[in-house]
Design an enzyme around this catalytic site. Structure first.
Site, PDB file in Angstrom:
ATOM      1  N   SER A   1       0.960  -0.931   0.015  1.00  0.00           N
ATOM      2  CA  SER A   1       0.327   0.007   0.050  1.00  0.00           C
ATOM      3  C   SER A   1       0.744   1.344  -0.197  1.00  0.00           C
ATOM      4  O   SER A   1       2.058   1.148   0.497  1.00  0.00           O
ATOM      5  CB  SER A   1      -0.893  -0.020   1.490  1.00  0.00           C
TER       6      SER A   1
ATOM      7  N   TYR B   1      -1.643  -0.631  10.778  1.00  0.00           N
ATOM      8  CA  TYR B   1      -1.672  -0.913   9.169  1.00  0.00           C
ATOM      9  C   TYR B   1      -0.624  -0.589   8.629  1.00  0.00           C
ATOM     10  O   TYR B   1      -0.030  -1.467   7.618  1.00  0.00           O
ATOM     11  CB  TYR B   1      -3.168  -0.332   8.791  1.00  0.00           C
TER      12      TYR B   1
HETATM   13  N1  LIG Z   1      -8.560  -0.336  -0.923  1.00  0.00           N
HETATM   14  C1  LIG Z   1      -7.591   0.405  -0.736  1.00  0.00           C
HETATM   15  O1  LIG Z   1      -7.699   1.821  -0.599  1.00  0.00           O
HETATM   16  C2  LIG Z   1      -6.392  -0.085  -0.859  1.00  0.00           C
HETATM   17  C3  LIG Z   1      -6.078  -1.657  -0.366  1.00  0.00           C
HETATM   18  N2  LIG Z   1      -5.105  -2.074  -0.205  1.00  0.00           N
HETATM   19  C4  LIG Z   1      -4.908  -3.487   0.041  1.00  0.00           C
HETATM   20  O2  LIG Z   1      -5.463  -4.380  -0.903  1.00  0.00           O
HETATM   21  C5  LIG Z   1      -5.811  -5.563  -0.386  1.00  0.00           C
HETATM   22  C6  LIG Z   1      -7.512  -5.958  -0.966  1.00  0.00           C
HETATM   23  O3  LIG Z   1      -8.108  -4.979  -0.315  1.00  0.00           O
HETATM   24  P1  LIG Z   1      -9.543  -4.292  -0.742  1.00  0.00           P
HETATM   25  O4  LIG Z   1      -9.846  -5.174  -2.335  1.00  0.00           O
HETATM   26  O5  LIG Z   1      -9.407  -3.098  -0.996  1.00  0.00           O
HETATM   27  O6  LIG Z   1     -10.555  -4.872   0.024  1.00  0.00           O
HETATM   28  P2  LIG Z   1     -11.845  -5.780   0.263  1.00  0.00           P
HETATM   29  O7  LIG Z   1     -12.169  -5.614   1.519  1.00  0.00           O
HETATM   30  O8  LIG Z   1     -12.726  -5.451  -0.942  1.00  0.00           O
HETATM   31  O9  LIG Z   1     -11.124  -7.196  -0.068  1.00  0.00           O
HETATM   32  C7  LIG Z   1     -10.307  -7.923   0.945  1.00  0.00           C
HETATM   33  C8  LIG Z   1     -10.408  -9.375   0.728  1.00  0.00           C
HETATM   34  O10 LIG Z   1      -9.413  -9.956   1.502  1.00  0.00           O
HETATM   35  C9  LIG Z   1     -10.108 -11.231   1.914  1.00  0.00           C
HETATM   36  N3  LIG Z   1      -9.646 -11.645   3.525  1.00  0.00           N
HETATM   37  C10 LIG Z   1      -9.800 -10.892   4.384  1.00  0.00           C
HETATM   38  N4  LIG Z   1      -9.553 -11.571   5.530  1.00  0.00           N
HETATM   39  C11 LIG Z   1      -9.108 -12.976   4.835  1.00  0.00           C
HETATM   40  C12 LIG Z   1      -8.818 -14.238   5.548  1.00  0.00           C
HETATM   41  N5  LIG Z   1      -8.502 -14.216   6.797  1.00  0.00           N
HETATM   42  N6  LIG Z   1      -8.518 -15.088   4.517  1.00  0.00           N
HETATM   43  C13 LIG Z   1      -8.794 -15.132   3.263  1.00  0.00           C
HETATM   44  N7  LIG Z   1      -9.164 -13.845   2.824  1.00  0.00           N
HETATM   45  C14 LIG Z   1      -9.414 -12.870   3.426  1.00  0.00           C
HETATM   46  C15 LIG Z   1     -11.518 -11.049   1.893  1.00  0.00           C
HETATM   47  O11 LIG Z   1     -12.430 -11.789   1.548  1.00  0.00           O
HETATM   48  P3  LIG Z   1     -13.390 -12.755   2.688  1.00  0.00           P
HETATM   49  O12 LIG Z   1     -14.033 -11.741   3.713  1.00  0.00           O
HETATM   50  O13 LIG Z   1     -14.299 -13.494   1.657  1.00  0.00           O
HETATM   51  O14 LIG Z   1     -12.441 -13.911   3.224  1.00  0.00           O
HETATM   52  C16 LIG Z   1     -11.688  -9.872   0.618  1.00  0.00           C
HETATM   53  O15 LIG Z   1     -11.718 -10.890  -0.581  1.00  0.00           O
HETATM   54  C17 LIG Z   1      -5.577  -5.473   0.924  1.00  0.00           C
HETATM   55  O16 LIG Z   1      -4.429  -6.257   1.322  1.00  0.00           O
HETATM   56  C18 LIG Z   1      -5.571  -3.887   1.164  1.00  0.00           C
HETATM   57  O17 LIG Z   1      -4.819  -3.794   2.529  1.00  0.00           O
HETATM   58  C19 LIG Z   1      -3.722  -1.512  -0.511  1.00  0.00           C
HETATM   59  C20 LIG Z   1      -3.767  -0.087  -0.684  1.00  0.00           C
HETATM   60  C21 LIG Z   1      -5.097   0.822  -0.868  1.00  0.00           C
HETATM   61  C1  LIG Z   2      -3.301   4.165   2.378  1.00  0.00           C
HETATM   62  C2  LIG Z   2      -4.312   4.117   1.423  1.00  0.00           C
HETATM   63  O1  LIG Z   2      -4.504   5.099   0.882  1.00  0.00           O
HETATM   64  C3  LIG Z   2      -5.271   3.087   1.518  1.00  0.00           C
HETATM   65  N1  LIG Z   2      -6.411   3.249   1.551  1.00  0.00           N
HETATM   66  C4  LIG Z   2      -5.000   1.815   2.103  1.00  0.00           C
HETATM   67  O2  LIG Z   2      -6.123   0.963   1.962  1.00  0.00           O
HETATM   68  O3  LIG Z   2      -3.940   1.295   2.160  1.00  0.00           O
END
Ligand SMILES: NC(=O)C1=CN([C@@H]2O[C@H](COP(=O)(O)OP(=O)(O)OC[C@H]3O[C@@H](n4cnc5c(N)ncnc54)[C@H](OP(=O)(O)O)[C@@H]3O)[C@@H](O)[C@H]2O)C=CC1
Ligand SMILES: CC(=O)[C@H](N)C(=O)O
Length: 250
Positions: free
Chosen positions: A143, A156
């Site tokens: 991130s 985080y």
């Molecule tokens: N959105 C943002 O602004 C940003 C996101 N990220 C990163 O991107 C990644 C995806 O997030 P995002 O798509 O935004 O969020 P979502 O909440 O849409 O997706 C998160 C995913 O992680 C899965 N998950 C959570 N816990 C578990 C577990 N214990 N085992 C297996 N799967 C798990 C969930 O599936 P389920 O609940 O079905 O298990 C879900 O599919 C994360 O690592 C996040 O930190 C990075 C930067 C920016």
């Molecule tokens: C830091 C960010 O901008 C982000 N939303 C994250 O989920 O990692």
């Protein structure tokens, strides 16, 4: 380089970035292994992918990334169906932001378990077959939070810094010797379900209004960045992709 026919494991494929990435990569002809805990969502996505002409195949394997035995299931299932593993995208994560003084220690534990240990478990699971075949690509979703602190993000941000630095170590150890590429993807705000994991009332009041007025990235933007990293020739490794919404200052 084409990714047609490649086998790609995606964790956290049930929503957000994981789901958009599965759609993009299968559209480009890759076979995708969809994993997460919510089986209904994964099955819906598989249907969507397989209804499209010329997309790759999709395999659903429900799994919790914090459980090593679940990874055994993912690897065995993938090899049985597709014979090899070319790529893993360690994407599953959560972001229950909170101020340290509020001591949401259970949420700290969860973030460390899913965001850091989940990635380590994924890497450990695919390495034996990638090292044997002397090829592969590991993509870790870090991130922009790996590069700077933002309110309520101490733990985080620490988890995402860990993923970024681990990815660099992994690349240095494995790319030159085993031909295994490693990429860290570092996005700013993307509109997904991720903020739904926030329970801290102060954060909800202070941080969320800031995000509300921002034109954020879409999950599809990150899927494109991942595709870019995957479609480079063998000689080129994209070490990291740092991508922010144009309107996000820091
Ligand atoms: N959105 C943002 O602004 C940003 C996101 N990220 C990163 O991107 C990644 C995806 O997030 P995002 O798509 O935004 O969020 P979502 O909440 O849409 O997706 C998160 C995913 O992680 C899965 N998950 C959570 N816990 C578990 C577990 N214990 N085992 C297996 N799967 C798990 C969930 O599936 P389920 O609940 O079905 O298990 C879900 O599919 C994360 O690592 C996040 O930190 C990075 C930067 C920016
Ligand atoms: C830091 C960010 O901008 C982000 N939303 C994250 O989920 O990692």
């Amino acid at each position: 380089m084409s990714i047609k026919g490649k086998t790609i494991i995606i964790t956290g494929a049930s929503s957000g970035i994981g789901e958009a990435t599965a759609l993009k990569l299968s559209k480009e002809g890759a076979n995708v292994v969809l994993t997460a805990r919510r089986e209904d969502k994964l099955k819906e996505l598989k249907k969507k992918i397989e209804a499209k002409k010329d997309h790759g195949k999709a395999l659903v394997i429900t799994a919790d990334v914090t459980k090593k035995q679940d990874y055994k299931k993912i690897i065995e299932g993938t090899l049985k169906e597709f014979k090899s593993i070319d790529v893993i995208i360690n994407n599953a994560g959560l972001m229950p932001l909170s101020y340290i003084k509020n001591l949401h220690t259970d949420e700290w534990d969860k973030m460390i378990d899913v965001n850091i240990k989940g990635v380590l478990n994924g890497v450990a699971a695919v390495l034996p077959s990638m090292m044997e075949q002397k090829s592969g690509h590991i993509i870790n979703i870090s991130s922009s939070a790996a590069r700077k602190y933002y309110p309520g993000g101490a733990v985080y941000c620490a988890t995402k810094s860990a993923v970024k630095m681990f990815s660099e170590g992994l690349r240095q150890e494995l790319a030159p010797t085993y031909g295994i590429k490693v990429t860290s993807i570092e996005p700013g705000f993307v509109s997904t379900e991720l903020t739904e994991t926030i329970t801290d009332e102060e954060i909800k009041k202070e941080l969320m209004p800031m995000v509300k007025d921002l034109t954020t990235l879409e999950a599809e933007d990150i899927a494109e960045a991942i595709y870019y990293a995957l479609s480079q020739p063998d000689r080129a490794n994209i070490n990291d992709v740092y991508i922010m919404p144009t309107e996000q200052k820091e």
